[in-house]
Design a protein around this motif. Structure first.
Motif, PDB file in Angstrom:
ATOM      1  N   ARG A  13       3.225 -19.956  73.765  1.00 13.25           N
ATOM      2  CA  ARG A  13       4.139 -19.514  74.823  1.00 13.25           C
ATOM      3  C   ARG A  13       5.503 -19.165  74.239  1.00 13.25           C
ATOM      4  O   ARG A  13       6.139 -18.204  74.652  1.00 13.25           O
ATOM      5  N   GLU A  16       5.117 -15.823  72.607  1.00 12.05           N
ATOM      6  CA  GLU A  16       5.053 -14.768  73.617  1.00 12.05           C
ATOM      7  C   GLU A  16       6.436 -14.491  74.212  1.00 12.05           C
ATOM      8  O   GLU A  16       6.788 -13.343  74.455  1.00 12.05           O
ATOM      9  N   PHE A  17       7.211 -15.554  74.431  1.00  9.04           N
ATOM     10  CA  PHE A  17       8.555 -15.381  74.972  1.00  9.04           C
ATOM     11  C   PHE A  17       9.442 -14.624  73.990  1.00  9.04           C
ATOM     12  O   PHE A  17      10.220 -13.757  74.381  1.00  9.04           O
ATOM     13  N   VAL A  19       8.441 -12.492  71.697  1.00  8.85           N
ATOM     14  CA  VAL A  19       7.984 -11.097  71.668  1.00  8.85           C
ATOM     15  C   VAL A  19       8.486 -10.356  72.903  1.00  8.85           C
ATOM     16  O   VAL A  19       8.943  -9.210  72.807  1.00  8.85           O
ATOM     17  N   ALA A  20       8.444 -11.011  74.063  1.00  7.13           N
ATOM     18  CA  ALA A  20       8.926 -10.379  75.295  1.00  7.13           C
ATOM     19  C   ALA A  20      10.428 -10.120  75.212  1.00  7.13           C
ATOM     20  O   ALA A  20      10.907  -9.066  75.649  1.00  7.13           O
ATOM     21  N   LYS A  21      11.184 -11.066  74.634  1.00  7.72           N
ATOM     22  CA  LYS A  21      12.623 -10.861  74.478  1.00  7.72           C
ATOM     23  C   LYS A  21      12.909  -9.693  73.536  1.00  7.72           C
ATOM     24  O   LYS A  21      13.783  -8.869  73.806  1.00  7.72           O
ATOM     25  N   PHE A  23      10.971  -7.147  72.919  1.00  9.00           N
ATOM     26  CA  PHE A  23      10.560  -5.915  73.597  1.00  9.00           C
ATOM     27  C   PHE A  23      11.624  -5.478  74.606  1.00  9.00           C
ATOM     28  O   PHE A  23      11.999  -4.304  74.664  1.00  9.00           O
ATOM     29  N   ALA A  24      12.144  -6.422  75.381  1.00  7.39           N
ATOM     30  CA  ALA A  24      13.197  -6.103  76.353  1.00  7.39           C
ATOM     31  C   ALA A  24      14.458  -5.629  75.641  1.00  7.39           C
ATOM     32  O   ALA A  24      15.120  -4.681  76.082  1.00  7.39           O
TER      33      ALA A  24
END
Length: 123
Positions: A13, A16-17, A19-21, A23-24
């Protein structure tokens, strides 16, 4: 065994967080270049635009149109928009602005029509 799976789940998790940060952040930085001021180089000493033209060139272009509408109607400017100067930018720049606006609104209308067609088709 349960402790290992919880730790592994927590790490996944966390990854994933991250990677999401990232990407944003990439999306925000990529779109922020649209708001950067472009400095004028040495070649931009004139005030003409790429779409700018004189009224005489516009009249000549309209009268040279070989189709039926061009031959019968010719140059048609009932509101006298080509004789005005929007925001004090000059006649040539006003013609360029009007051409640019017409192209932009035409593209928006085409996209709207495609959206209408996509929504009207049965699934």
């Amino acid at each position: 065994m349960a402790e290992v799976s919880l730790k592994a789940r927590g790490r996944s998790r966390s990854r994933e967080f991250k990677v999401a940060k990232m990407f944003a952040l990439a999306l925000l930085l990529g779109s922020s270049t649209a708001f950067v001021f472009q400095s004028a180089g040495p070649s931009t000493t004139t005030t003409t635009t790429t779409l700018g033209a004189t009224k005489a060139e516009t009249v000549e272009l309209a009268e040279a149109n070989p189709d039926l509408l061009g031959k019968t109607l010719g140059f048609w400017d009932p509101l006298g928009a080509l004789d005005t100067s929007f925001w004090g930018i000059g006649n040539e720049a006003t013609i360029g602005y009007l051409r640019h606006a017409e192209i932009k609104h035409g593209r928006v209308a085409m996209a709207a029509f495609l959206g209408f067609c996509a929504q009207s088709t049965p699934p």
